[in-house]
Design an enzyme around this catalytic site. Structure first.
Site, PDB file in Angstrom:
ATOM      1  CG  ASP A 107      -1.957   1.105   1.150  1.00 46.66           C
ATOM      2  OD1 ASP A 107      -3.049   0.835   0.627  1.00 46.66           O
ATOM      3  OD2 ASP A 107      -1.662   2.234   1.600  1.00 46.66           O
TER       4      ASP A 107
ATOM      5  CG  ASN B 151      -5.005  11.209  -5.963  1.00 46.57           C
ATOM      6  OD1 ASN B 151      -4.373  11.267  -7.012  1.00 46.57           O
ATOM      7  ND2 ASN B 151      -5.605  10.106  -5.551  1.00 46.57           N
TER       8      ASN B 151
ATOM      9  CG  ASP C  70      -4.690   8.433 -12.789  1.00 48.67           C
ATOM     10  OD1 ASP C  70      -5.032   7.922 -11.704  1.00 48.67           O
ATOM     11  OD2 ASP C  70      -5.508   8.904 -13.610  1.00 48.67           O
TER      12      ASP C  70
ATOM     13  CD  GLU D   1      -4.336   4.206  -1.624  1.00 52.93           C
ATOM     14  OE1 GLU D   1      -4.502   4.594  -0.458  1.00 52.93           O
ATOM     15  OE2 GLU D   1      -5.231   4.264  -2.496  1.00 52.93           O
TER      16      GLU D   1
END
Length: 504
Positions: A369, A377, A386, A412
């Site tokens: 993770d 973001n 992305d 993620e």
């Protein structure tokens, strides 16, 4: 929204044709005025067509650029021929001699139009190009031989002048053009651009008018400014409008269906009909089949055999394309669209298979993770997020072994399924992934983003996987609770203690 310049060009073209037809009718009994209409006004769409086709050739791309270059040359050849004809009409009071340079220009324009049609409806593979060449051979040989026997040979035996032979060449070229239009129009094309369709319509109109013109020259009389010129003017106007459409509405090339839905046997039907007519003509005229007919039959037989071989090879190629397309669809069904890794669905399918497979071999699972990804973001935007996911996925996959299944589990989070891998080996792989992510910041646009990951490791020594994913997930939460950027191995006692989850 409608294209205003294109709409104006369409209205102007229709208005011009109506006006030209009206002037033609009004001046039929006035030789001087009829000559002006048939020789001078007739040139207007040709001049406009040369200019529009030149612009279309400059603005088009790929095969369409070739199409409009060929049509520009065809327009120029036709304009040169008409200008020579008009000069003779005005200087001598009669048309040009037969044959003349004007005839050479006209025949060149007709040939280039055939080439343009083939280019405009092209785009097929090598086998289709070869098959198209054989189709053309079937039609040209059969109709050419028939035209020779019925039209040209009688003219030669009657000691006719070369002008009559040139006049006969027009309908022969027109037969080829109509045959080519018939084939490409029924060869499985779909979504044919409007500009290409207008070129085809113009070619068909020209072919019909040429045949009428040849009949008038050989058996009646033709004068500039007659009704047949309205047909030629319509064809030239269609070509002009096609060029305007190509400039104002660039469209993709004509597509083809996977399998022909038209009439794939049409060239064979035409060749058989032409050859049969030759045989009947020979029998009626001399009572025996001529050597020319026998040669034509032999050539057509070999061409048909070659065509059927190419047809079968084309079908086999299309079947292989279909197989690859199905395989690609199957691949996409198990692939994550952003990262190119296996998707969650495929991961769960593989875990289900392991649950039902015989045990005995160790299996390990890593859950990776990315730390604080929501902050990426929020700070840099989702496009940068992305980019980080794609780069991180590539680095995880590069660190994994060829036998490992690497999947994007969601958001993620990534999961690695490691067959025949014990705990220490799985922990070493997890540590390698963690260091590779930490030591290589990711460039996303103008930003360079540092990325770390928390990794949970779980191992089943005997290959039993009913709770392997849950164990690795709990180990991941423990890694996050202890400060992130670390590898934590699932320990039974710790898992039973119920360490609370820590997201992000």
């Amino acid at each position: 929204m409608p294209d205003r310049p294109l709409r104006i060009a369409t209205v102007a073209t229709v208005t011009w044709l109506l006006g030209y037809a009206l002037l033609t009718g009004l001046t039929l009994d006035a030789p001087a005025a009829s000559l002006f209409v048939g020789d001078i006004l007739y040139l207007v769409p040709l001049i406009a067509g040369v200019l529009a086709a030149t612009v279309a050739a400059r603005r088009s791309r790929g095969r369409h650029r070739t199409l409009w270059r060929v049509l520009t040359a065809a327009f120029a050849a036709q304009l040169a021929g008409e200008s020579i004809w008009a000069a003779y009409d005005y200087l001598t009071g009669d048309g040009p001699p037969e044959p003349s340079v004007a005839d050479l220009c006209y025949l060149t324009a007709s040939t280039l139009t055939i080439v343009a049609v083939l280019v405009g409806f092209g785009g097929a593979g090598r086998l289709r190009h070869l098959r198209g060449l054989v189709d053309s051979l079937l039609i040209i040989v059969s109709l050419g031989a028939l035209g020779w026997q019925l039209l040209i040979r009688p003219q030669l035996t009657a000691a006719a002048v070369w002008g009559d032979l040139v006049n006969v060449a027009y309908p022969l070229l027109d037969l080829v053009l109509l045959a080519v239009l018939g084939i490409v129009g029924m060869a499985g094309h779909r979504s044919v651009p409007l500009a290409v369709r207008l070129v085809g319509v113009a070619g068909a109109i020209t072919a019909v008018c040429d045949m009428i013109y040849t009949y008038l020259v050989l058996f009646s009389e033709y004068d500039s400014g007659s009704w047949i010129d309205v047909g030629f003017e319509t064809a030239e106007s269609c070509l002009f409008l096609a060029a305007v459409v190509a400039v104002r509405r660039p469209e993709p090339p004509a597509e083809r269906r996977s399998f022909d839905r038209g009439m794939p046997l049409l060239p064979i039907v035409i060749s058989v009909a032409g050859t049969s007519a030759l045989v009947v003509y020979d029998k009626v005229r001399t009572g025996v089949v001529s050597d020319l007919t026998l040669v034509v039959v032999a050539v057509l037989f070999l061409a048909v055999m070659l065509r059927q071989y190419l047809f079968a090879a084309d079908r086999a190629g299309l079947a292989e394309e279909l197989r690859r397309a199905v395989a690609e669809q199957q691949r996409l069904a198990v692939t994550d669209g952003l990262t190119g890794l296996a998707n969650r669905r495929h991961l769960m399918t593989m875990l289900d298979r392991l649950r039902t497979a015989p045990g005995g071999r160790p299996v390990s699972l890593l859950v990776v993770d990315l730390d604080h990804f929501k902050l990426v973001n929020d700070t840099y935007g989702h496009l940068a997020g992305d980019a980080v996911l794609e780069a991180a996925a590539a680095r995880i996959a590069a660190a994994a072994r060829a036998t490992d299944l690497v999947a994007r589990y969601g958001g993620e989070e990534f999961v690695l399924l490691l067959a025949d891998t014990d705990g220490p080996e799985a922990e070493r792989l997890a540590e390698r992934i963690r260091r590779r992510l930490r030591d290589s910041p990711i460039a996303a646009g103008d930003a360079v983003i540092a990325v770390t990951a928390s990794i949970g490791v779980a191992t089943s020594p005997d290959g039993a996987v009913p709770h392997l994913l849950e164990a690795a997930d709990r180990a991941l939460y423990r890694a996050k609770a202890q400060g992130r950027d670390q590898v934590t191995v699932a320990v039974p006692e710790t898992e039973r203690a119920g360490v609370p989850a820590s997201g992000g």
